[in-house]
Design an enzyme around this catalytic site. Structure first.
Site, PDB file in Angstrom:
ATOM      1  N   GLY A 136       0.954   6.846  -2.814  1.00 28.48           N
ATOM      2  CA  GLY A 136       0.566   7.760  -1.670  1.00 28.48           C
ATOM      3  C   GLY A 136       0.146   9.741  -1.996  1.00 28.48           C
ATOM      4  O   GLY A 136      -0.349   9.003  -3.369  1.00 28.48           O
TER       5      GLY A 136
ATOM      6  N   CYS B  10       2.161   3.829  -8.694  1.00 29.86           N
ATOM      7  CA  CYS B  10       1.474   5.117  -8.557  1.00 29.86           C
ATOM      8  C   CYS B  10       2.449   6.337  -7.812  1.00 29.86           C
ATOM      9  O   CYS B  10       3.072   7.113  -8.775  1.00 29.86           O
ATOM     10  CB  CYS B  10       0.665   4.881  -7.636  1.00 29.86           C
ATOM     11  SG  CYS B  10      -0.935   6.205  -7.535  1.00 29.86           S
ATOM     12  N   TYR B  11       2.428   6.725  -7.130  1.00 29.55           N
ATOM     13  CA  TYR B  11       3.124   7.890  -6.204  1.00 29.55           C
ATOM     14  C   TYR B  11       4.776   7.117  -6.544  1.00 29.55           C
ATOM     15  O   TYR B  11       5.564   7.852  -7.300  1.00 29.55           O
ATOM     16  CB  TYR B  11       2.710   8.149  -5.163  1.00 29.55           C
ATOM     17  CG  TYR B  11       3.740   8.670  -4.168  1.00 29.55           C
ATOM     18  CD1 TYR B  11       4.062  10.520  -4.477  1.00 29.55           C
ATOM     19  CD2 TYR B  11       4.879   9.179  -3.289  1.00 29.55           C
ATOM     20  CE1 TYR B  11       4.493  11.595  -4.350  1.00 29.55           C
ATOM     21  CE2 TYR B  11       5.955   9.604  -3.341  1.00 29.55           C
ATOM     22  CZ  TYR B  11       4.925  11.400  -3.254  1.00 29.55           C
ATOM     23  OH  TYR B  11       6.722  11.912  -3.084  1.00 29.55           O
TER      24      TYR B  11
ATOM     25  N   HIS C 169      -2.368   0.378  -9.846  1.00 28.96           N
ATOM     26  CA  HIS C 169      -2.006  -0.668  -8.591  1.00 28.96           C
ATOM     27  C   HIS C 169      -2.431  -2.173  -8.808  1.00 28.96           C
ATOM     28  O   HIS C 169      -3.927  -2.699  -9.260  1.00 28.96           O
ATOM     29  CB  HIS C 169      -3.622  -0.337  -7.697  1.00 28.96           C
ATOM     30  CG  HIS C 169      -3.025   1.403  -7.328  1.00 28.96           C
ATOM     31  ND1 HIS C 169      -1.959   1.501  -5.921  1.00 28.96           N
ATOM     32  CD2 HIS C 169      -3.563   2.500  -7.141  1.00 28.96           C
ATOM     33  CE1 HIS C 169      -2.068   2.951  -5.606  1.00 28.96           C
ATOM     34  NE2 HIS C 169      -2.979   3.578  -6.336  1.00 28.96           N
TER      35      HIS C 169
ATOM     36  N   GLU D  53      -2.170  -4.617  -6.392  1.00 28.28           N
ATOM     37  CA  GLU D  53      -2.321  -4.822  -5.414  1.00 28.28           C
ATOM     38  C   GLU D  53      -3.702  -5.271  -5.408  1.00 28.28           C
ATOM     39  O   GLU D  53      -4.575  -5.448  -4.231  1.00 28.28           O
ATOM     40  CB  GLU D  53      -1.463  -4.410  -4.029  1.00 28.28           C
ATOM     41  CG  GLU D  53      -2.136  -3.043  -3.778  1.00 28.28           C
ATOM     42  CD  GLU D  53      -1.312  -1.850  -5.336  1.00 28.28           C
ATOM     43  OE1 GLU D  53      -1.208  -2.464  -6.111  1.00 28.28           O
ATOM     44  OE2 GLU D  53      -1.918  -0.590  -4.370  1.00 28.28           O
TER      45      GLU D  53
ATOM     46  N   ASP E 203     -12.033 -11.523  15.014  1.00 36.28           N
ATOM     47  CA  ASP E 203     -10.072 -11.327  15.340  1.00 36.28           C
ATOM     48  C   ASP E 203      -9.972 -11.163  16.623  1.00 36.28           C
ATOM     49  O   ASP E 203      -8.722 -11.563  16.592  1.00 36.28           O
ATOM     50  CB  ASP E 203      -9.933  -9.196  15.001  1.00 36.28           C
ATOM     51  CG  ASP E 203     -10.621  -9.618  13.454  1.00 36.28           C
ATOM     52  OD1 ASP E 203     -10.584 -10.144  12.670  1.00 36.28           O
ATOM     53  OD2 ASP E 203     -11.152  -8.298  13.017  1.00 36.28           O
TER      54      ASP E 203
ATOM     55  N   LYS F 199      -8.459  -9.461   7.583  1.00 37.98           N
ATOM     56  CA  LYS F 199      -9.670  -9.902   7.964  1.00 37.98           C
ATOM     57  C   LYS F 199      -9.492 -11.349   7.334  1.00 37.98           C
ATOM     58  O   LYS F 199      -9.252 -12.746   8.044  1.00 37.98           O
ATOM     59  CB  LYS F 199     -10.823  -9.652   7.431  1.00 37.98           C
ATOM     60  CG  LYS F 199     -11.972 -10.511   8.560  1.00 37.98           C
ATOM     61  CD  LYS F 199     -12.436  -9.814  10.066  1.00 37.98           C
ATOM     62  CE  LYS F 199     -12.986  -8.785  10.021  1.00 37.98           C
ATOM     63  NZ  LYS F 199     -13.018  -8.431  11.372  1.00 37.98           N
TER      64      LYS F 199
END
Ligand code: XMP
Length: 516
Positions: free
Chosen positions: A61, A88-89, A175, A177, A233, A372
């Site tokens: 964050g 992280c945060y 991170h 991810e 989408d 996506k």
């Protein structure tokens, strides 16, 4: 459909990549829900009735743990006997709660970093001594109580990863991810299966069933329209809505005049073949009128967002529809800053670009939590035509966000021509399939050139070609020079108003993909 999936909850501290964590978990066949950061133990217990909660992740964050209003967790959440991973945060927050030492930021460490793995154990099992990771932080954890062991460090960060083995609490300063963390998938897999001991009992098909059911429940016996842009989408959302609502659904394609060359005709041809009510709303003039004199990008986006809704409302009145469906996906929402602790990056036309008053009972967005590439997978499962599945993403406001500054008919015409040339040349080369998007931008800069034997003073066109997996981060593509040369020669030869062509070599972040 199985109902009680093994689940990892992601506590949202407002980081740009928070939702990406959820998606990475789903990629492993394990369900994940994003929940507010201040969720209470009782609320987690309540969720456990529905899902089999096996672990928690505290996201990153933008705040510093030192800020007076910094978002926190209920400390009892760490006492639930559930594995916890702080990123992280989240990593800094856990360290602060357990009375470790978190040093305030002296400078921000940002981007790719090399980390030394001190103990390749637990969720770091299988890592080498040195690994490449993606970091973005100010505060740094420098010491922890004895029950916590340091698993990794960097030059400027003495505790880049830690664990409390007994309580299965982990913290990573980086991170996992984000794809730039080379072994991020392995780290998350270790956490999901070795630490949380999840079973992979969730699959994409369950999601299709869930989305169709949601549309049926929301719209019930009423009628709905869906905003169809011809992109993947809204096409997927239309296919799901058609399954849910049948002929109670009308798909409205708004031709605002900023589509690419030949596109409105192609969309009409594709969707008239589908077994749905299809309307093409011709709205070129009214969009152009509304945009007259407006050059500020966020203002342009808001005007476009509002005009879309007004066209939808008119069509809804004609068909007696009370609900509006949209193909909004997760990155549209995150960049529009819809969460408590996150920033507005840009107002996507279908989210923050919406007017405050709308003549609809509700807006239904079945794809709101997907990325996506997940939407592409759903499209394949729904058997949508290949040209739709593989179509490069195109923003709802169209070329309007690729023309810097005020819109004019001339600028639209130049951009359409330049864009067609970029597409033709890239598609002729063998690089197209590796690219996420490729297009031309008309800048508001003019520069001197020489055409024939005369001085020319014309526009600067920027070419942008990006590689990405889900548009949250993206790299500029290393297009071969001969292809760029061909593009540049054709644009300056075929479009008299253009004198210079430049290639944009900025990644996202710090840039975004579209210029506006
Ligand atoms: P940015 O420019 O934010 O773009 O890096 C990320 C992705 O989103 C697309 N994009 C939009 N799509 N409405 C949309 O439907 C919008 O207002 C919008 N703005 C950007 C962009 O093309 C890229 O794929």
């Amino acid at each position: 459909m199985q109902t009680r999936y093994d689940t990892i909850l992601v506590l949202d501290f407002g980081g740009q990549y928070c939702h990406l964590i959820g998606r990475r978990i789903r990629e492993h066949g394990v369900y994940s829900e994003i929940v507010p950061h201040d969720i209470t133990p009782a609320e987690i217990e309540a969720l456990n009735q529905k899902f089999n909660v096996k672990g928690l992740i505290l996201s990153g964050g933008p705040a510093s743990v030192y800020e007076p209003n910094a978002p926190r967790i209920n400390p009892k959440v760490l006492e639930l006997n559930l594995p916890v991973l702080g990123l992280c945060y989240g990593h800094q927050l856990i360290a602060q709660i357990v009375k470790g030492k978190v040093s305030p930021a002296t400078c921000r460490e940002y981007g790719i970093a090399e980390v030394n793995i001190d103990k390749a154990e637990g969720m770091l099992k299988g890592l080498e001594n040195k690994e490449t990771v993606w970091m973005s932080h100010g505060d740094t954890v420098s010491a922890l109580p004895p029950e916590y062991e340091v698993l990794a460090h960097t030059e400027s960060c003495p505790v880049a990863a830690y664990r409390n083995e007994q309580k299965a609490i982990y913290g990573l300063q980086w991170h996992p991810e984000v794809i730039h963390t080379k072994k991020g998938t392995l780290m998350l897999r270790n956490y999901i299966f070795e630490v949380c001991r999840c079973e992979a009992n969730w699959k994409m098909e369950d999601l299709i069933e869930k989305m169709v059911k949601e549309i049926k429940t929301e719209v019930s016996e009423a009628k709905a329209i869906i905003g169809l842009s011809g992109g993947i989408d809204s096409s997927v959302a239309t296919a799901l809505a058609a399954q849910a609502l049948g002929d109670k659904l009308t798909a409205v394609f708004v031709d605002h005049g900023f589509m690419r060359e030949g596109e409105p005709e192609a969309i009409k041809e594709t969707f008239e073949k589908f077994d749905i009510n299809f309307v093409m709303a011709k709205a070129q003039q009214r969009f152009m009128e509304k945009l007259k004199g407006i050059s500020e990008p966020e203002k342009k986006r808001k005007v476009i967002g509002e005009e879309f809704i007004r066209v939808f409302e008119e069509n809804a009145r004609q068909s007696g529809a009370e609900y509006l469906l949209q193909g909004t996906i997760y990155p549209d929402r995150i960049e529009s800053g819809f969460r408590k602790n996150s920033d507005v990056i840009k107002s996507h036309h279908n989210v923050a670009g919406l007017p405050s008053k709308m003549d609809f009972k509700k807006i239904v967005e079945p794809l709101r939590d997907l990325y996506k590439d997940e939407v592409r997978k759903v499209a394949v499962m729904l058997d949508l035509p290949r040209e739709l599945v593989n179509r490069q993403p195109f923003p709802g406001p169209g070329l309007a966000v690729r023309i810097v500054g005020e819109m004019t008919e001339e600028k639209v015409s130049i951009t359409k021509k330049a864009d067609a040339i970029v597409r033709q040349e890239i598609e002729k080369s063998c690089v197209a399939e590796k690219l996420w998007q490729y297009f031309a931008v008309l800048t508001d800069t003019k520069a001197t050139g020489v055409k024939g034997d005369s001085r020319a003073y014309g526009y600067v066109v920027a070419v942008r070609a990006m590689e990405s997996r889900e548009a949250m981060t993206a790299n500029f593509a290393r297009i071969p020079y001969p292809v760029l040369e061909k593009i540049s020669t054709r644009i300056t030869n075929e479009i008299p108003q253009v004198t210079h062509v430049v290639y944009d070599i900025t990644h996202k972040p710090p840039a975004t993909i579209e210029w506006e």
